[in-house]
Design a protein around this motif. Structure first.
Motif, PDB file in Angstrom:
ATOM      1  N   ARG A  50       0.913  -1.097   0.051  1.00 55.57           N
ATOM      2  CA  ARG A  50       0.013   0.135   0.109  1.00 55.57           C
ATOM      3  C   ARG A  50       1.037   1.223   0.070  1.00 55.57           C
ATOM      4  O   ARG A  50       2.046   1.459   0.626  1.00 55.57           O
ATOM      5  CB  ARG A  50      -0.810  -0.030   1.274  1.00 55.57           C
ATOM      6  CG  ARG A  50      -1.787   1.030   1.301  1.00 55.57           C
ATOM      7  CD  ARG A  50      -3.184   1.099   2.105  1.00 55.57           C
ATOM      8  NE  ARG A  50      -2.577   0.518   3.469  1.00 55.57           N
ATOM      9  CZ  ARG A  50      -3.378  -0.030   4.421  1.00 55.57           C
ATOM     10  NH1 ARG A  50      -4.920  -0.287   4.235  1.00 55.57           N
ATOM     11  NH2 ARG A  50      -2.796  -0.519   5.595  1.00 55.57           N
TER      12      ARG A  50
ATOM     13  N   GLN B 238      -3.986   9.166   1.387  1.00 55.74           N
ATOM     14  CA  GLN B 238      -5.024   8.597   1.371  1.00 55.74           C
ATOM     15  C   GLN B 238      -4.699   6.947   1.473  1.00 55.74           C
ATOM     16  O   GLN B 238      -4.809   6.196   0.396  1.00 55.74           O
ATOM     17  CB  GLN B 238      -5.901   8.784  -0.009  1.00 55.74           C
ATOM     18  CG  GLN B 238      -6.481  10.240   0.211  1.00 55.74           C
ATOM     19  CD  GLN B 238      -7.362  10.414  -0.816  1.00 55.74           C
ATOM     20  OE1 GLN B 238      -7.318  10.116  -1.954  1.00 55.74           O
ATOM     21  NE2 GLN B 238      -8.448  11.343  -0.627  1.00 55.74           N
ATOM     22  N   ASN B 239      -4.334   6.239   2.406  1.00 54.59           N
ATOM     23  CA  ASN B 239      -3.957   4.982   2.659  1.00 54.59           C
ATOM     24  C   ASN B 239      -4.624   4.296   3.873  1.00 54.59           C
ATOM     25  O   ASN B 239      -4.334   3.328   4.170  1.00 54.59           O
ATOM     26  CB  ASN B 239      -2.265   4.673   2.713  1.00 54.59           C
ATOM     27  CG  ASN B 239      -1.903   5.494   3.835  1.00 54.59           C
ATOM     28  OD1 ASN B 239      -2.684   6.144   4.650  1.00 54.59           O
ATOM     29  ND2 ASN B 239      -0.684   5.129   4.258  1.00 54.59           N
ATOM     30  N   CYS B 240      -5.923   4.979   4.019  1.00 54.32           N
ATOM     31  CA  CYS B 240      -6.761   4.254   5.157  1.00 54.32           C
ATOM     32  C   CYS B 240      -8.048   3.687   4.417  1.00 54.32           C
ATOM     33  O   CYS B 240      -8.841   4.411   3.967  1.00 54.32           O
ATOM     34  CB  CYS B 240      -7.160   5.384   6.276  1.00 54.32           C
ATOM     35  SG  CYS B 240      -8.713   5.195   7.131  1.00 54.32           S
ATOM     36  N   ASP B 241      -7.811   2.461   4.367  1.00 55.50           N
ATOM     37  CA  ASP B 241      -9.092   1.467   3.804  1.00 55.50           C
ATOM     38  C   ASP B 241      -9.967   1.267   4.962  1.00 55.50           C
ATOM     39  O   ASP B 241      -9.727   1.661   6.024  1.00 55.50           O
ATOM     40  CB  ASP B 241      -8.610   0.487   2.994  1.00 55.50           C
ATOM     41  CG  ASP B 241      -7.704  -0.492   4.088  1.00 55.50           C
ATOM     42  OD1 ASP B 241      -7.839  -0.672   5.159  1.00 55.50           O
ATOM     43  OD2 ASP B 241      -6.956  -1.555   3.295  1.00 55.50           O
TER      44      ASP B 241
ATOM     45  N   GLY C 180      -8.448   8.812   4.485  1.00 53.68           N
ATOM     46  CA  GLY C 180      -9.364   7.481   3.957  1.00 53.68           C
ATOM     47  C   GLY C 180      -9.115   7.635   2.518  1.00 53.68           C
ATOM     48  O   GLY C 180      -9.337   8.516   1.953  1.00 53.68           O
ATOM     49  N   ASP C 181      -9.494   6.321   1.868  1.00 56.11           N
ATOM     50  CA  ASP C 181     -10.031   6.213   0.598  1.00 56.11           C
ATOM     51  C   ASP C 181     -11.359   6.716   0.478  1.00 56.11           C
ATOM     52  O   ASP C 181     -11.964   6.899   1.486  1.00 56.11           O
ATOM     53  CB  ASP C 181      -9.595   4.838   0.028  1.00 56.11           C
ATOM     54  CG  ASP C 181     -10.314   3.878   0.731  1.00 56.11           C
ATOM     55  OD1 ASP C 181     -11.518   3.957   1.544  1.00 56.11           O
ATOM     56  OD2 ASP C 181      -9.896   2.485   0.523  1.00 56.11           O
ATOM     57  N   LEU C 182     -11.988   6.479  -0.772  1.00 55.58           N
ATOM     58  CA  LEU C 182     -13.281   7.001  -1.171  1.00 55.58           C
ATOM     59  C   LEU C 182     -14.267   6.124  -0.285  1.00 55.58           C
ATOM     60  O   LEU C 182     -15.404   6.851   0.445  1.00 55.58           O
ATOM     61  CB  LEU C 182     -13.576   7.034  -2.321  1.00 55.58           C
ATOM     62  CG  LEU C 182     -12.947   7.827  -3.501  1.00 55.58           C
ATOM     63  CD1 LEU C 182     -13.400   7.552  -4.937  1.00 55.58           C
ATOM     64  CD2 LEU C 182     -13.419   9.165  -2.851  1.00 55.58           C
ATOM     65  N   ASP C 183     -13.798   5.080  -0.024  1.00 62.85           N
ATOM     66  CA  ASP C 183     -14.964   3.928   0.722  1.00 62.85           C
ATOM     67  C   ASP C 183     -14.833   4.536   2.127  1.00 62.85           C
ATOM     68  O   ASP C 183     -15.973   4.617   2.807  1.00 62.85           O
ATOM     69  CB  ASP C 183     -14.381   2.365   0.900  1.00 62.85           C
ATOM     70  CG  ASP C 183     -14.852   1.885  -0.477  1.00 62.85           C
ATOM     71  OD1 ASP C 183     -15.803   2.428  -1.395  1.00 62.85           O
ATOM     72  OD2 ASP C 183     -14.080   0.705  -1.041  1.00 62.85           O
TER      73      ASP C 183
ATOM     74  N   LYS D  35     -14.254   7.510   3.347  1.00 62.72           N
ATOM     75  CA  LYS D  35     -15.033   8.790   3.617  1.00 62.72           C
ATOM     76  C   LYS D  35     -16.451   8.684   3.252  1.00 62.72           C
ATOM     77  O   LYS D  35     -17.304   9.293   4.192  1.00 62.72           O
ATOM     78  CB  LYS D  35     -14.773   9.658   2.385  1.00 62.72           C
ATOM     79  CG  LYS D  35     -13.194  10.006   2.315  1.00 62.72           C
ATOM     80  CD  LYS D  35     -12.804  10.946   0.982  1.00 62.72           C
ATOM     81  CE  LYS D  35     -11.081  11.452   0.982  1.00 62.72           C
ATOM     82  NZ  LYS D  35     -10.897  11.859   2.052  1.00 62.72           N
TER      83      LYS D  35
END
Length: 267
Positions: free
Chosen positions: A117, A122-125, A194-197, A199
């Motif tokens: 990763r 933005q590397n928080c899934d 965070g990534d889009l998910d 958010k």
């Protein structure tokens, strides 16, 4: 809680997973922005705390001639803020790192070709987010473990809706201002990273599930303008039925052109 004390708790958990297998624990000189603990054995593990990102990372790489090859791959990541997080959060992180090392991921991290990763902002899934929520709702630990054990990939949106949201609402209703401020700050940090998910989970699933307006305002009090704007817009849609957008009719010229092309093909 001071990061040095938190790392003592975290590495104490990891010691139990590695030292009994013959791994050696090494002290690594601190830098201005990092504190690092290194373990070497069949593979190498390092636990690194980044002061600027307030982030603790478990990494792994292969070992050549007894030394790490330094092709580090991120295995697990947690946020930790010295000003608000406590020994409970450190224990949760340590348990997760130890569980990760003991589990099937231990084999996966040895594969050099596995993509790591990125180190971008933005590397928080969703899995990262769920792990962070354990610090506030420890009962989520078993749910996260079950999800990882029974599904090939972590179902972030479904998990947030079915498992996190009910416990999140209950937590928000029961907690006082101090704990709500800690949760608010965590949500703000996780949204930024965070990534889009993630958010979407924060704005459309969790914040939007809070009925108490005062509690909602408390939770968004430390959030940046972007997050508050999106969360407020989502909140305004609660209870409303949205009609699907009607497909637009093709313009007359385009329709005639398509019909002519079809006629030529059919001749």
């Amino acid at each position: 809680m001071e990061i040095s004390k938190a790392l003592d708790i975290i590495t104490g958990k990891v010691d139990g997973a590695l030292l009994s297998k013959g791994y050696e624990k090494h002290s690594v000189a601190d830098t201005e922005n990092e504190k690092t603990v290194l373990y070497t054995g069949d593979v190498a593990y390092s636990i690194v705390y980044y002061f600027d990102k307030k982030r603790i990372v478990l990494r792994s790489c292969s070992v050549e001639d007894g030394e790490p090859d330094n092709a580090w791959k991120t295995v697990a990541t947690w946020l930790f803020d010295e000003e608000v997080d406590t020994a409970r959060e450190a224990e949760n992180i340590g348990d997760d790192f130890a569980e990760t090392i003991r589990g099937p991921k231990q084999i996966a991290v040895q594969q050099k070709k596995k993509p790591a990763r990125g180190d971008g902002e933005q590397n928080c899934d969703p899995l990262f987010f769920a792990n962070r929520m354990i610090a506030f709702m420890p009962e989520l630990r078993d749910d996260v473990a079950f999800e990882k054990a029974h599904y090939e990939s972590f179902r972030g949106i479904t998990f947030a809706d079915e498992k996190i949201a009910p416990k999140f609402r209950e937590y928000v209703q029961k907690q006082g201002d101090r704990n709500l401020e800690k949760l608010s700050q965590a949500l703000a940090d996780l949204y930024d990273a965070g990534d889009l998910d993630v958010k979407g989970i924060i704005t459309y699933i969790l914040l939007n599930s809070i009925d108490d307006d005062e509690k909602y305002k408390k939770l968004t009090s430390t959030c940046k303008k972007e997050l508050r704007k999106i969360a407020d817009a989502s909140r305004n849609l609660r209870g409303k039925k949205l009609k699907p957008e009607k497909p637009k009719k093709p313009k007359k010229f385009m329709a005639e052109t398509l019909n002519a092309m079809n006629d030529r093909r059919n001749k």
